[in-house]
Design a protein around this motif. Structure first.
Motif, short mmCIF file in Angstrom:
data_model
loop_
_atom_site.label_atom_id
_atom_site.label_comp_id
_atom_site.label_asym_id
_atom_site.label_seq_id
_atom_site.Cartn_x
_atom_site.Cartn_y
_atom_site.Cartn_z
N UNK A 71 35.20 20.22 -55.85
CA UNK A 71 35.68 20.14 -54.63
C UNK A 71 35.80 21.40 -53.96
N UNK A 72 35.99 22.70 -54.67
CA UNK A 72 36.61 23.80 -54.06
C UNK A 72 35.06 24.66 -53.71
N UNK A 73 33.97 24.14 -53.95
CA UNK A 73 32.71 24.95 -53.61
C UNK A 73 32.58 25.44 -52.17
N UNK A 120 42.13 28.62 -62.58
CA UNK A 120 42.58 28.30 -61.15
C UNK A 120 42.23 26.77 -61.13
N UNK A 121 41.13 26.47 -61.73
CA UNK A 121 40.62 24.97 -61.46
C UNK A 121 40.91 24.13 -62.87
N UNK A 122 41.32 22.70 -62.66
CA UNK A 122 41.57 22.25 -63.96
C UNK A 122 40.42 21.36 -64.51
N UNK A 123 39.26 21.23 -64.22
CA UNK A 123 38.22 20.31 -64.47
C UNK A 123 37.01 20.52 -63.40
N UNK A 124 35.98 19.86 -63.91
CA UNK A 124 34.67 20.24 -63.21
C UNK A 124 34.85 19.44 -61.85
N UNK A 125 35.36 18.16 -61.80
CA UNK A 125 35.63 17.57 -60.53
C UNK A 125 36.22 18.45 -59.48
N UNK A 126 37.42 19.16 -59.92
CA UNK A 126 37.94 20.19 -59.15
C UNK A 126 37.10 21.33 -58.32
N UNK A 127 36.35 21.87 -59.62
CA UNK A 127 35.26 22.93 -59.24
C UNK A 127 34.38 22.51 -58.14
N UNK A 138 27.98 23.56 -51.17
CA UNK A 138 28.16 23.06 -49.91
C UNK A 138 27.10 23.42 -49.02
N UNK A 139 26.95 22.44 -48.18
CA UNK A 139 26.04 22.84 -47.23
C UNK A 139 26.59 23.26 -45.83
N UNK A 183 49.08 20.55 -49.01
CA UNK A 183 49.07 21.30 -47.67
C UNK A 183 47.62 21.50 -47.22
N UNK A 184 46.70 21.39 -48.21
CA UNK A 184 45.29 21.63 -47.65
C UNK A 184 44.39 20.43 -48.13
N UNK A 185 44.56 19.12 -47.48
CA UNK A 185 43.73 18.00 -47.86
C UNK A 185 42.40 18.04 -47.89
N UNK A 186 41.63 19.06 -48.33
CA UNK A 186 40.33 19.23 -48.07
C UNK A 186 39.27 17.91 -48.58
N UNK A 187 39.88 17.19 -49.41
CA UNK A 187 39.06 16.12 -50.18
C UNK A 187 38.83 15.13 -49.10
N UNK A 188 39.55 15.10 -48.07
CA UNK A 188 39.57 14.20 -46.92
C UNK A 188 38.26 14.36 -46.09
#
Length: 375
Positions: free
Chosen positions: A176-178, A167-174, A50-51, A341-346
């Motif tokens: 997302x959580x940066x 806790x993470x299912x795949x690289x794309x989710x990883x 993340x920046x 509950x935490x729509x961080x993707x948006x």
């Protein structure tokens, strides 16, 4: 390095050079090499980072405040490529999120409050000379927040590494959580842990970037009675409403009296919790005014280094208010995301590293709330 995990053939890093004459960050994407690992370090193959506005601030400081060139970045996510001989919290191949560094031995670290480590500033903000070497032969500092994640591979301190393999299912989710390593955990952790917000609270969140919007999400999860978002960008105010804000106030309206408006909305009581993410002294002063008796005012945004706040101590004493500073939260709330509950993707936008300048300029312009650079 051993044969199973050889030194990567090609590594690149976003290097911050001495700022321009106008005081603007001066970045270059360069090929780099890394020094050898120490016993308490890990080599991480970065997949995303993340920046954060903190990166922009530290890339704009004069040389007297920190030598250039340097590699910044402190919201990394990736995979363990190699570990030092004393590392115990992860093994090669683990998925990890990266966060701040702490000493683990001071009073606050032992009390499970590592973000208030007595060595926090020295360990996270100063950096370490000679971690990176460019093809020109010149050296760049690293270990910013224990990680310097603006690099395709980075040497990371063990205390900055959080294993999330289960806790993470795949690289794309990883990817997302940066931002959980800094911005998102700061907003969420402040509401969840520091203020202990609940259903009786009226909470005002000033500044609706990544930190502010995740604080809005957390306030909704805690069931706060009134959630007021404050910003000057209409799209962010609309987003705050979709995330749970009950009211929003637009500071681009020159006629807006922020203190009076919040007093009116709260029946004259003011807020029980006020969180500032901007570092703007005028907004902080307003927040101190409209925070109610026995309320909490929490500072998250980074103000100018020489900033000070004039407080009438006699009046302040009688209000029972608390003025708090918060550096980081201490949560990794991936389960909230899956529960919706935490729509961080948006609020995220992904950029390949070759477009890092675009990511930074769009964040600076307010077009993108939280840019994520991918490697």
């Amino acid at each position: 390095m051993d044969g199973a995990n050889p030194t990567p053939v090609s590594m690149r890093a976003i290097v911050a050079n001495k700022p321009t004459a106008m005081g603007k960050p001066n970045w270059n994407l360069e090929h780099v090499n890394l020094r050898e690992l120490d016993s308490n370090e890990l080599l991480i193959r970065m997949v995303a980072t993340g920046v954060c506005h903190t990166d922009m601030i530290f890339a704009s400081m004069p040389s007297e405040a920190g030598a250039y060139p340097k590699v910044l970045g402190h919201e990394g996510a990736g995979y363990v490529h190699k570990i030092g001989s004393e590392v115990q919290n992860a093994i090669v191949g683990d998925s990890v999120l990266l966060s701040f560094q702490s000493c683990s031995i001071c009073k606050n670290c032992k009390a499970n409050h590592p973000s208030y480590c007595q060595q926090f500033q020295a360990m996270n903000l100063g950096g370490e000379q000679g971690v990176f070497e460019m093809t020109s032969g010149s050296k760049a500092s690293g270990a910013f927040f224990g990680q310097s994640s603006f690099s395709s591979y980075a040497i990371v301190k063990e205390s900055s590494t959080v294993k999330v393999t289960e806790l993470v299912n795949n690289e794309e989710e990883l990817k997302l959580f940066a931002p959980m390593g800094c911005g998102f955990q700061t907003g969420i952790g402040t509401v969840e842990n520091l203020t202990a917000a609940g259903s009786q609270d009226t909470i005002v969140i000033i500044g609706l970037g990544g930190v502010g919007l995740t604080a809005i999400m957390a306030a909704k999860m805690k069931g706060c009675a009134m959630i007021i978002g404050v910003d000057r960008v209409l799209a962010r105010l609309e987003m705050a409403t979709s995330f749970g804000a009950t009211h929003v106030l637009n500071t681009s309206d020159n006629k807006l009296d922020l203190t009076q408006e919040i007093k009116t909305l709260t029946g004259g009581n003011g807020s029980t919790i006020t969180i500032d993410t901007t570092g703007n002294l005028g907004l902080i002063a307003s927040g101190m005014d409209f925070t109610g008796l026995r309320g909490q005012m929490v500072l998250l945004g980074v103000p100018p280094m020489d900033a000070s706040l004039a407080v009438n101590l006699f009046s302040f004493m009688q209000t029972g208010k608390r003025l708090l500073g918060s550096i980081e939260g201490d949560v990794t709330p991936s389960e909230w995301y899956r529960e919706g509950k935490l729509p961080i993707d948006k609020i995220l936008k992904f950029y390949p590293v070759e477009e890092f300048q675009l990511a930074m300029s769009e964040m600076d312009a307010g077009v993108t709330i939280k840019p994520i650079i991918t490697w």
